[in-house]
Write a protein that holds these residues in place. Structure first.
Motif, PDB file in Angstrom:
ATOM      1  N   LEU A 204     -37.014 -60.800  36.784  1.00  0.00           N
ATOM      2  CA  LEU A 204     -36.771 -60.275  35.452  1.00  0.00           C
ATOM      3  C   LEU A 204     -36.676 -58.761  35.511  1.00  0.00           C
ATOM      4  N   GLN A 205     -35.687 -58.197  34.840  1.00  0.00           N
ATOM      5  CA  GLN A 205     -35.525 -56.746  34.784  1.00  0.00           C
ATOM      6  C   GLN A 205     -36.576 -56.140  33.871  1.00  0.00           C
ATOM      7  N   ALA A 206     -36.991 -54.914  34.198  1.00  0.00           N
ATOM      8  CA  ALA A 206     -38.081 -54.281  33.456  1.00  0.00           C
ATOM      9  C   ALA A 206     -37.671 -53.875  32.052  1.00  0.00           C
ATOM     10  N   GLU A 207     -36.372 -53.761  31.777  1.00  0.00           N
ATOM     11  CA  GLU A 207     -35.942 -53.291  30.464  1.00  0.00           C
ATOM     12  C   GLU A 207     -36.193 -54.334  29.369  1.00  0.00           C
ATOM     13  N   GLY A 208     -36.213 -55.629  29.705  1.00  0.00           N
ATOM     14  CA  GLY A 208     -36.427 -56.682  28.718  1.00  0.00           C
ATOM     15  C   GLY A 208     -35.142 -57.059  28.007  1.00  0.00           C
ATOM     16  N   ALA A 209     -35.297 -57.868  26.952  1.00  0.00           N
ATOM     17  CA  ALA A 209     -34.174 -58.318  26.117  1.00  0.00           C
ATOM     18  C   ALA A 209     -33.123 -59.045  26.927  1.00  0.00           C
ATOM     19  N   ASP A 210     -33.521 -59.752  27.979  1.00  0.00           N
ATOM     20  CA  ASP A 210     -32.588 -60.517  28.794  1.00  0.00           C
ATOM     21  C   ASP A 210     -32.571 -61.971  28.336  1.00  0.00           C
ATOM     22  N   GLN A 211     -31.409 -62.631  28.462  1.00  0.00           N
ATOM     23  CA  GLN A 211     -31.272 -64.063  28.197  1.00  0.00           C
ATOM     24  C   GLN A 211     -31.136 -64.763  29.538  1.00  0.00           C
ATOM     25  N   ILE A 212     -32.134 -65.522  29.921  1.00  0.00           N
ATOM     26  CA  ILE A 212     -32.153 -66.194  31.224  1.00  0.00           C
ATOM     27  C   ILE A 212     -32.058 -67.683  30.965  1.00  0.00           C
ATOM     28  N   ASP A 213     -30.969 -68.307  31.435  1.00  0.00           N
ATOM     29  CA  ASP A 213     -30.713 -69.725  31.195  1.00  0.00           C
ATOM     30  C   ASP A 213     -30.758 -70.502  32.494  1.00  0.00           C
ATOM     31  N   ALA A 214     -30.682 -71.834  32.340  1.00  0.00           N
ATOM     32  CA  ALA A 214     -30.596 -72.779  33.461  1.00  0.00           C
ATOM     33  C   ALA A 214     -31.777 -72.657  34.403  1.00  0.00           C
TER      34      ALA A 214
END
Length: 829
Positions: A204-214
């Protein structure tokens, strides 16, 4: 002179670089150290006083590094010329000559001087200034310059991935450093999918607000915070943490916090004021189903074919076999339910189908109604079950009535120990008149000893020993020593199959392969001793079977050693299937060996008769085709001597014959056709003597053969072809009628047993290796389509059209060779 001036300028620049770079080495190293320490976050981590001391040390080293430059001086033109002369291997100061003048300028001296200048100019035509070669080893003989360069390379990529340090950290005052806790917070988070998915971790990137699917279900999410602000809350919605640690104080005064979550559903990770949306893909249930109905091999082994699939692969599969029908719940059985592990599909299987064969005839449930349910389990723990299938569990065929009776007694009390008195009554009944029912004294004594054990049995262990003893007696009466060899072969196959599933070592696999080879050789040897082949042809078939089995064993061993255990398991299952379909002749089946041998001989004669009739029809067709050509186009021209000869001076081909010679050739085929008709009559007479009912197809074939012979005698090819085609079709129909009659009388390839299996073949009509017996067995060429009258006429029309096109006045240049090839006769294979 202008070219020489440019080269001298470049040479002076190279000399300046060579003198300047060694002096700039150490200042550059101190700059690299400052950049590396800043990007690594060292200035931010150390106390303020130590940071200032370190910064002063680097600044002092940077300034002191310029001290060797105090002796720097610019290169002169003369030094540049000497550099050019050295780079190009020039002697006698060639470059200086270009600008010199003679001391005396007399005509003779000037002429001599100009000639000298021309020679020097030729040497200067391809002058090269070369490159700078600074000697850094003179100021750094130990190669310490590699340390700052390596640190700078590592720090650059480290800072780019984590953002741990900045160049301005060395100049921050103490108050500003303490007032920036957010910059000190370190965030690490990653998702580890389950190992069985064979997927890589996700960071996970430190900036946040990521959409991680599958993300696969069951993955482990790990979050770790360190430094100032590490006491921030960590949560995953909707799941709760499986393991969360409270903030702990580290040795250096910083805080650390970590938490882990098992992802069973999609949710949002909230850590240190940042959020990540994580989509979880549920693990699908495995699917398993029957591909066909369960079948029985020749020796009674159960054969299951099925399909099994899963999104990440099935880890284990088995067949659950339970008694069906009216089951007494209070029955005390001796043996647990039979175990039936299933093989996994091969990687090359498109429909995920697999096959498993296992011999369960020793279990007391054999021959009884059972319910078979296929069960598959994946790595996530999901269990799937197929629809139950009710059938009769295959039993071992006992041709000897005494052996079957002993096996029945064992089955009675093995299914329910309370029925031991009933089993004793059955055993006593067969020993009332032993001189009539048990001619062998050894067998009589064995049965009497078994009765004693049945009377003395009291606990479960003694009951089981008695049941095993009765089974040995039954198989010994039926097969003698062959039953023991078959048991060892089965144990060797099961041991190798279990080792392949459990991932045994190569040494263990090699040992089990050797044991399997020995057990198979003993089994085939025992079987060969019991055989009484009627002719050499049958012996050749057995040798071929042995050779094929050896090839399969070699291939199986190579697959196991190469690491492809799944393919080796699949091949072992096929080998078990082949061996299960090799059923030795029983004592009762051997009584009809002579009659079966005579029947097989007649079947072979019928196959040869069909092949001979096919060959005669092909020859008739070729002669009739050439005769029609002669009638339409005339006879071929004679050779130079006025005679027509064959290509090699021997028999002439139909293409070289005249029309009259072709009619004579057709008349000569009459004798061959009549001979085939006589052979058919003799075969019908022999089949009648063997008790076979008359076949209408053979009668029609005889009439068609006689009609074809009459047409051949008159030189009529078309009528003969029609009769020969009808004869072939009638022969095949008669062969099918004869086979149906043989199967109805139980006189196929061997005597049928109680379960419908034949002696030496499988119930599928093929040999134990799955091959069609061919012309040596019962292959009557049913797959060969005999051309009817319409097809023959159509072929003639096509040939006539080709000849007309070939005889046209102006065909295309490329057509004649192609048309001639179409008219060339093909050999009949």
């Amino acid at each position: 002179m202008r070219r020489i001036a440019r080269k001298c300028a470049v040479a002076r620049f190279n000399l300046a670089v060579e003198r300047l770079l060694p002096g700039l080495l150490w200042p550059a190293c101190f700059v690299a150290l400052y950049l590396a320490l800043s990007w690594l976050g060292l200035f931010h981590a150390v106390p303020f006083a130590l940071r200032i001391a370190l910064l002063l040390l680097l600044a002092g080293g940077f300034v002191a590094g310029f001290w060797p430059l105090r002796r720097f001086r610019n290169p002169t033109r003369a030094e540049a010329e000497r550099r050019l002369e050295g780079e190009n291997g020039l002697a006698h100061q060639v470059i200086s000559v270009a600008g010199d003048r003679p001391a005396r300028e007399t005509p003779e001296a000037m002429a001599l001087w100009q000639a000298h200048q021309r020679r020097m100019a030729e040497k200067l035509g391809a002058i090269d200034s070369g490159l700078a070669h600074p000697d850094l080893s003179s100021v750094d003989p130990y190669g310490l310059r590699a340390v700052p360069a390596l640190l700078l390379f590592v720090a650059f990529f480290y800072a780019g991935a984590t953002g741990s340090g900045r160049l301005a950290d060395a100049f921050l005052p103490p108050a500003e450093e303490e007032g920036a806790p957010v910059l000190a917070l370190r965030f690490d988070a990653w998702i580890s999918p389950p190992p069985y998915t064979r997927k890589a971790p996700v960071y996970l990137q430190a900036e946040g607000a990521d959409q991680i699917d599958a993300i696969p279900e069951g993955s482990m999410l790990t979050v770790r915070l360190s430094g100032e602000g590490a006491d921030a809350p960590i949560s995953f919605t909707p799941d709760e943490a499986d393991q969360a640690q409270a903030p702990d104080e580290a040795e250096d005064g910083e805080l650390m916090r970590s938490a882990s979550f098992t992802l069973s559903a999609s949710g949002v990770l909230d850590a240190a004021g940042r959020q990540w949306a994580i989509g979880v893909v549920p693990d699908a249930m495995p699917v398993i189903a029957f591909k066909g109905e369960p079948k029985a091999a020749a020796n009674g082994a159960l054969e299951l074919e099925y399909t099994v699939s899963d999104d990440y692969g099935v880890t284990a599969a088995r067949a659950e076999i339970a008694p069906a029908g009216d089951v007494d719940e209070d029955a005390k059985t001796l043996y647990p339910q039979p175990e039936f592990p299933l093989n996994m599909p091969s990687r090359s299987s498109e429909d995920h189908s697999a096959f498993t064969s296992r011999n369960l005839t020793e279990h007391p449930l054999s021959g009884k109604p059972v319910t078979i349910t296929l069960i598959a389990e994946d790595a996530a723990g999901h269990v799937a079950r197929s629809a139950p299938f009710e059938t009769v569990l295959p039993a071992r065929p006992f041709y000897n009535l005494l052996a079957g009776s002993v096996a029945e007694q064992r089955q009675i009390f093995a299914l329910d120990t309370r029925a031991m008195p009933e089993a004793l009554q059955y055993s006593a009944a067969i020993t009332l008149r032993p001189e009539e029912t048990i001619p062998d004294l050894t067998q009589y004594l064995l049965i009497k000893s078994a009765q004693t054990r049945m009377l003395l049995a009291r606990d479960e262990e003694s009951y089981r020993d008695t049941a095993d003893y009765l089974w040995e007696i039954a198989t010994g009466i039926e097969d003698g020593e062959l039953s023991e060899a078959e048991r060892r072969l089965r144990e060797a196959q099961d041991a190798l199959s279990e080792a392949l599933r459990d991932g045994a070592s190569d040494a263990e696999i090699a040992q089990l392969m050797e044991e399997l080879r020995q057990a198979m050789q003993e089994y085939l040897s025992e079987m060969a001793e019991r055989m009484q082949p009627s002719d050499m042809q049958q012996g050749q078939q057995q040798a071929l079977r042995q050779r094929d089995l050896d090839n399969l064993l070699n291939q199986l061993e190579n697959l196991a050693r190469s690491g492809d255990r799944a393919a080796a398991q699949q091949l072992l299952s096929e080998l078990q299937r082949m061996m299960n379909n090799i059923q030795p002749p029983s004592s009762m089946a051997q009584q009809g060996e002579q009659q079966n041998s005579e029947m097989r001989e007649q079947v072979d004669r019928l196959g040869e008769l069909i092949q001979e009739q096919q060959r005669l029809m092909n020859e008739t067709f070729e002669l009739d085709q050439q005769l029609r050509d002669r009638e339409q186009w005339g006879d071929p021209p004679p050779d130079q001597n006025g005679e027509q000869q064959g290509e090699n001076g021997g028999e002439r081909s139909p293409q070289e014959m005249t029309a009259e010679e072709l009619r004579e050739a057709l008349r000569q085929l009459q004798e061959q056709q009549q001979a085939l008709s006589e052979q058919l009559g003799e075969m019908q007479q022999k089949l009648s003597e063997l008790g076979m009912p008359p076949a209408e197809g053979f009668d029609r074939a005889g009439e068609a053969m006689d009609g074809a012979a009459e047409s051949l005698g008159e030189g009529e090819g078309s009528g003969a072809l029609e009769g020969q085609g009808n004869a072939l079709e009638a022969l095949r129909q008669g062969a099918q009628q004869m086979m149906n009659a043989m199967m109805a009388q139980g006189q196929g390839q061997g005597q049928q047993g109680p379960n419908g299996q034949t002696g030496w073949g499988s119930h599928t009509g093929r040999d134990p290796l799955g091959r069609n017996p061919g012309a040596d067995g019962f292959d009557f060429g049913n797959d060969v389509q005999v051309p009817d009258e319409f097809t023959v006429e159509r072929a003639r029309e096509i040939l006539d059209a080709i000849r007309e096109r070939l005889n046209e006045q102006a065909p295309l240049p490329s057509e004649p060779p192609y048309l001639e090839r179409l008219l060339e006769p093909r050999s009949q294979n």
